[in-house]
Design a protein around this motif. Sequence first.
Motif, PDB file in Angstrom:
ATOM      1  N   GLN A  16      -6.575   4.316   6.045  1.00  0.00           N
ATOM      2  CA  GLN A  16      -5.898   4.540   4.624  1.00  0.00           C
ATOM      3  C   GLN A  16      -5.364   3.133   4.342  1.00  0.00           C
ATOM      4  OE1 GLN A  16      -2.750   5.299   3.302  1.00  0.00           O
ATOM      5  NE2 GLN A  16      -1.764   4.574   5.146  1.00  0.00           N
ATOM      6  N   GLN A  17      -4.740   2.248   5.461  1.00  0.00           N
ATOM      7  CA  GLN A  17      -4.062   1.381   5.189  1.00  0.00           C
ATOM      8  C   GLN A  17      -5.222   0.129   4.624  1.00  0.00           C
ATOM      9  OE1 GLN A  17      -2.215   0.360   8.714  1.00  0.00           O
ATOM     10  NE2 GLN A  17      -0.242   1.097   8.081  1.00  0.00           N
ATOM     11  N   GLN A  24      -6.869  -3.860  -2.649  1.00  0.00           N
ATOM     12  CA  GLN A  24      -5.777  -4.834  -3.284  1.00  0.00           C
ATOM     13  C   GLN A  24      -6.538  -6.180  -3.473  1.00  0.00           C
ATOM     14  OE1 GLN A  24      -2.187  -4.874  -1.292  1.00  0.00           O
ATOM     15  NE2 GLN A  24      -1.077  -5.552  -2.973  1.00  0.00           N
ATOM     16  N   THR A  25      -7.164  -6.527  -2.526  1.00  0.00           N
ATOM     17  CA  THR A  25      -7.977  -7.567  -2.231  1.00  0.00           C
ATOM     18  C   THR A  25      -8.933  -7.952  -3.284  1.00  0.00           C
ATOM     19  OG1 THR A  25      -7.556  -7.648   0.151  1.00  0.00           O
ATOM     20  CG2 THR A  25      -9.138  -9.344  -0.628  1.00  0.00           C
ATOM     21  N   ASN A  58      -1.061  -2.018  -5.943  1.00  0.00           N
ATOM     22  CA  ASN A  58       0.145  -1.959  -5.063  1.00  0.00           C
ATOM     23  C   ASN A  58      -0.209  -1.067  -3.983  1.00  0.00           C
ATOM     24  OD1 ASN A  58       2.446  -1.788  -4.223  1.00  0.00           O
ATOM     25  ND2 ASN A  58       3.683  -2.659  -5.890  1.00  0.00           N
ATOM     26  N   ALA A  59      -0.465  -1.699  -3.004  1.00  0.00           N
ATOM     27  CA  ALA A  59      -0.572  -0.789  -1.756  1.00  0.00           C
ATOM     28  C   ALA A  59       0.780  -0.247  -1.194  1.00  0.00           C
ATOM     29  CB  ALA A  59      -1.434  -1.687  -0.700  1.00  0.00           C
ATOM     30  N   LEU A  60       1.972  -0.753  -1.349  1.00  0.00           N
ATOM     31  CA  LEU A  60       3.174  -0.040  -0.927  1.00  0.00           C
ATOM     32  C   LEU A  60       3.379   1.070  -1.678  1.00  0.00           C
ATOM     33  CD1 LEU A  60       5.610  -3.063  -0.048  1.00  0.00           C
ATOM     34  CD2 LEU A  60       4.460  -1.414   1.441  1.00  0.00           C
ATOM     35  N   GLU A 193       3.080  11.101  -1.198  1.00  0.00           N
ATOM     36  CA  GLU A 193       4.322  11.541  -1.904  1.00  0.00           C
ATOM     37  C   GLU A 193       5.174  10.537  -2.264  1.00  0.00           C
ATOM     38  OE1 GLU A 193       6.178  14.877   0.071  1.00  0.00           O
ATOM     39  OE2 GLU A 193       4.611  16.097  -0.353  1.00  0.00           O
ATOM     40  N   ALA A 194       5.506  10.137  -3.359  1.00  0.00           N
ATOM     41  CA  ALA A 194       6.250   8.833  -3.897  1.00  0.00           C
ATOM     42  C   ALA A 194       5.809   7.599  -3.219  1.00  0.00           C
ATOM     43  CB  ALA A 194       7.685   9.256  -3.524  1.00  0.00           C
ATOM     44  N   GLY A 195       4.664   7.556  -2.913  1.00  0.00           N
ATOM     45  CA  GLY A 195       3.793   6.314  -2.337  1.00  0.00           C
ATOM     46  C   GLY A 195       3.942   6.111  -0.881  1.00  0.00           C
ATOM     47  N   GLU A 196       4.331   7.371  -0.192  1.00  0.00           N
ATOM     48  CA  GLU A 196       4.659   7.347   1.262  1.00  0.00           C
ATOM     49  C   GLU A 196       3.352   8.381   1.657  1.00  0.00           C
ATOM     50  OE1 GLU A 196       6.137   5.933   3.625  1.00  0.00           O
ATOM     51  OE2 GLU A 196       7.434   4.835   1.767  1.00  0.00           O
ATOM     52  N   LEU A 197       2.650   8.166   2.654  1.00  0.00           N
ATOM     53  CA  LEU A 197       1.513   8.963   3.366  1.00  0.00           C
ATOM     54  C   LEU A 197       2.214  10.340   3.655  1.00  0.00           C
ATOM     55  CD1 LEU A 197      -1.428   9.349   3.993  1.00  0.00           C
ATOM     56  CD2 LEU A 197      -0.814   8.354   6.388  1.00  0.00           C
TER      57      LEU A 197
END
Length: 205
Positions: A16-17, A24-25, A58-60, A193-197
């Motif tokens: 997923q990263q 993003q790229t 925004n991947a983060l 959830e809120a941007g976190e896996l």
Amino acid sequence: MQPSRESPIASLQQLQQQAWAILQTDSQKPGDVFYTGTLGTQSGSGVSLRTVVVREVNALEKTISCYSDKRASKIQEIETNSSVSFLFWDSERKIQLRLSGTATIHTTDILAEGHWQQTSPSNRRSYLAIPAPGSFQSEPTSGLPEGLDTREPTQEESEQGRFNFAVIVTRIQQMDWLHLAKSGHRRAMFRYEAGELAEASWVIP
Ligand SMILES: Cc1cc2nc3c(=O)[nH]c(=O)nc-3n(C[C@H](O)[C@H](O)[C@H](O)COP(=O)(O)O)c2cc1C
């Protein structure tokens, strides 16, 4: 981590990263496969799909941003139902990404202003049509002010588009990753959830 074209199968976390890194790229470079994607919204008559240019990933934060004229149908559809989906297909890597989440519309805030400042006069033509996008006409026309079909607007003329400019920011809650291979397809689902896996699993393709 460099997105790899040779070995897309990795651990779920890496995978997923890698998918977000590629998104993003690619979104930075016209012509790359994920520079454009299909955005799906809910409309009164069903599901509505259209191609959009991905303006920022925004991947983060797990967000995908695109631009629209605020008078376009997709804006009203999102205002009615903020659940949207993105579809991407990379025929070289043989990867399909289906991402769904919640969209917010930005028109007058600092986020919209920041994006507007990054647009060129030429790109601002998309927001200069006098009749609203989607309005019926008796003749084929772009609806642009006289002369702007064939020349770039001046900086001053382009500022007229600011009023119609909207940024759609989608916070992704789920990603469905599919890789096609002769040795066996592979599929994985990720929930955020809120941007976190928050959850990841392999799935039967
Ligand atoms: C390659 C391509 C890129 C496009 N990019 C955008 C975009 O970034 N934003 C946009 O609003 N429409 C874009 N469009 C036009 C949309 O696909 C669509 O026709 C238009 O936005 C009206 O859709 P709506 O009535 O559902 O709002 C693009 C079309 C193509 C073919």
